[in-house]
Scaffold this active site. Structure first.
Site, PDB file in Angstrom:
ATOM      1  N   LYS A 103       0.830  -1.208   0.000  1.00 47.34           N
ATOM      2  CA  LYS A 103       0.000   0.000   0.000  1.00 47.34           C
ATOM      3  C   LYS A 103       0.869   1.264   0.000  1.00 47.34           C
ATOM      4  O   LYS A 103       2.061   1.220   0.324  1.00 47.34           O
ATOM      5  CB  LYS A 103      -0.930  -0.012   1.224  1.00 47.34           C
ATOM      6  CG  LYS A 103      -1.834  -1.230   1.282  1.00 47.34           C
ATOM      7  CD  LYS A 103      -2.718  -1.330   0.047  1.00 47.34           C
ATOM      8  CE  LYS A 103      -3.832  -2.353   0.144  1.00 47.34           C
ATOM      9  NZ  LYS A 103      -3.411  -3.754   0.092  1.00 47.34           N
TER      10      LYS A 103
HETATM   11  C1  LIG Z   1      -9.622  -4.201  -0.954  1.00 45.71           C
HETATM   12  C2  LIG Z   1      -8.903  -4.755   0.237  1.00 45.71           C
HETATM   13  N1  LIG Z   1      -9.563  -4.889   1.397  1.00 45.71           N
HETATM   14  C3  LIG Z   1      -8.957  -5.363   2.499  1.00 45.71           C
HETATM   15  C4  LIG Z   1      -7.646  -5.726   2.497  1.00 45.71           C
HETATM   16  C5  LIG Z   1      -7.024  -6.274   3.736  1.00 45.71           C
HETATM   17  O1  LIG Z   1      -5.993  -5.452   4.180  1.00 45.71           O
HETATM   18  P1  LIG Z   1      -5.008  -5.944   5.349  1.00 45.71           P
HETATM   19  O2  LIG Z   1      -4.018  -6.854   4.728  1.00 45.71           O
HETATM   20  O3  LIG Z   1      -4.394  -4.668   5.855  1.00 45.71           O
HETATM   21  O4  LIG Z   1      -5.848  -6.611   6.372  1.00 45.71           O
HETATM   22  C6  LIG Z   1      -6.910  -5.609   1.320  1.00 45.71           C
HETATM   23  C7  LIG Z   1      -5.488  -6.017   1.309  1.00 45.71           C
HETATM   24  O5  LIG Z   1      -4.776  -6.022   0.392  1.00 45.71           O
HETATM   25  C8  LIG Z   1      -7.542  -5.109   0.166  1.00 45.71           C
HETATM   26  O6  LIG Z   1      -6.863  -4.983  -0.988  1.00 45.71           O
END
Ligand SMILES: Cc1ncc(COP(=O)(O)O)c(C=O)c1O
Length: 392
Positions: free
Chosen positions: A190
């Site tokens: 990110k």
């Molecule tokens: C659209 C979306 N939602 C949720 C997540 C989950 O993020 P995290 O890995 O910080 O829990 C991601 C992770 O890449 C994502 O791309």
């Protein structure tokens, strides 16, 4: 000039993070400070993040998944309820719906943007629907006016999965302040990363306060407050919460990146337009559409590969790019096609044709502020060489 190896002879890793020296120094300072857990850096990161988004409250957690889970708990979603979302997302968005005992109800996406289609979402509403989770796919804000109106008319909570969209805004308002709660991700790919990490934003003081309790076992006072307070460091369990807190190490790394966000977005924007210019004449490739009403966070540069017009299928192209030292991503294989969702909820191929088409054709090319023009030119050059060969 044609190149046969990536610039500087390295593999172009998909989603390689950019960490300023200040972030590394900030982490070292925390490590030397004697306070590694949730403490003053988390509070400072939350304050700065809330200011950036323009929302009253930000609660730092261990991941975007944790933030999404908490958002559903705060909205009171539970067994017997339904939550509408998009199949064009990462597993976490729908998994958390299952975690609270509710049913994930997918609705189809816009065929061009890949964002949840408000009309398809409305058609999926039943008396059991409690909330809609929109995902600002690739960094492009969803049609939030339509979703706000929809949720008002039907008495639903509106939750933003803003994992891709930290810098995005919709008609002049920042993503993360457009629904009842929003969830951000600081995963390594990110634009701001803390290794792992996430943030919940909300305009509700009540929700923010409960989120702070739920993120740390349901305790009435977290460790920082217990040790800092002069009074007796007592606490109570108010409800069985989770281990979702962020550490000061993570927060210090995140806070140090905040001043760079807009400059990095500008850099990704320039690389994005370089891709657009370089790829516009490749037959069988369609490029992401532009929209002047929004600020796109430029998180994922997704192209579509039309098998009938392009010399290669999307999957062949992934292999060929890998051989040329270029890492790519697929965002996403539509979630309703995954085994768990088919078996547990009866989803089948053919149910969401727009999502399925994107799922088959989409390919994300590398794009981060870590890259420069020569990286993008190498990818463009490689694609042109492949097209020239594929046409023989
Ligand atoms: C659209 C979306 N939602 C949720 C997540 C989950 O993020 P995290 O890995 O910080 O829990 C991601 C992770 O890449 C994502 O791309």
């Amino acid at each position: 000039m044609s190149r046969t190896v990536p610039p500087r002879g390295r593999y172009l890793v998909f989603g390689a993070p950019r960490l300023p020296e200040e972030a590394i120094q900030a982490a070292v300072e925390v490590l030397r400070s004697g306070w590694l857990g949730t403490g003053p850096r988390v509070a400072a990161f939350e304050e700065e993040f809330a200011r950036y988004i323009g929302t009253p409250f930000a609660v730092a957690v261990g991941s975007c998944t944790a933030a999404l889970h908490l958002a559903l708990r705060l909205a009171g979603v539970g067994p017997g309820d339904e939550v509408i979302t998009t199949p064009m997302t990462f597993a976490a968005t729908a998994n958390v719906i299952v975690h609270v005992g509710a049913r994930p109800v997918f609705a189809d996406v816009d065929p061009l943007t890949g964002n949840l289609d408000p009309e398809a979402a409305e058609a999926a509403i039943t008396p059991r629907t409690r909330a809609i989770i929109v995902v600002h796919y690739a960094g492009r804000p969803c049609e939030m006016d339509a979703f706000t109106d929809l949720c008002r008319r039907h008495g639903l909570f509106l939750i933003e999965d803003a994992a891709h969209a930290l810098e995005a805004s919709y008609k002049g308002r920042k993503v993360g302040a457009l629904g009842d709660a929003a969830a951000f991700s600081f995963y390594p790919t990110k634009s701001l990363t803390t290794g792992e990490g996430g943030m919940l934003t909300t305009a509700s003081g009540e929700w923010a306060e409960r989120a702070r309790v739920l993120r740390l076992h349901g305790l009435s006072r977290d460790a920082w407050r217990r040790y800092r307070d002069e009074e007796f460091p007592d606490y109570e369990v108010l409800e069985p919460g989770y281990k979702y807190n962020m550490t000061d190490i993570q927060a210090a790394i995140g806070l140090a990146q905040m001043p760079y966000l807009e400059a990095w977005l500008g850099r990704r924007e320039r690389l994005w337009h370089l891709y657009n210019d370089g790829l516009k004449n490749l037959e069988g490739i369609s490029l992401p559409p532009e929209d002047r009403r929004i600020v796109h966070a430029r998180h994922l540069y997704t192209i579509r590969v039309n098998r009938r017009q392009a010399p290669f299928s999307r999957d062949e192209l992934i292999r060929l790019l890998h051989q040329a030292g270029i890492g790519t991503g697929i965002h996403y294989k539509a979630l309703h096609l995954h085994r768990f969702y088919r078996e547990a909820f009866g989803y089948r191929p053919g149910m969401f044709p727009n999502a399925e088409r994107i799922s088959e054709e989409t390919l994300s090319l590398p794009l981060t502020a870590h890259m420069d023009e020569s990286d993008v030119l190498y990818v463009i050059d490689t694609l042109h060489r492949l097209w020239a060969k594929g046409r023989l």
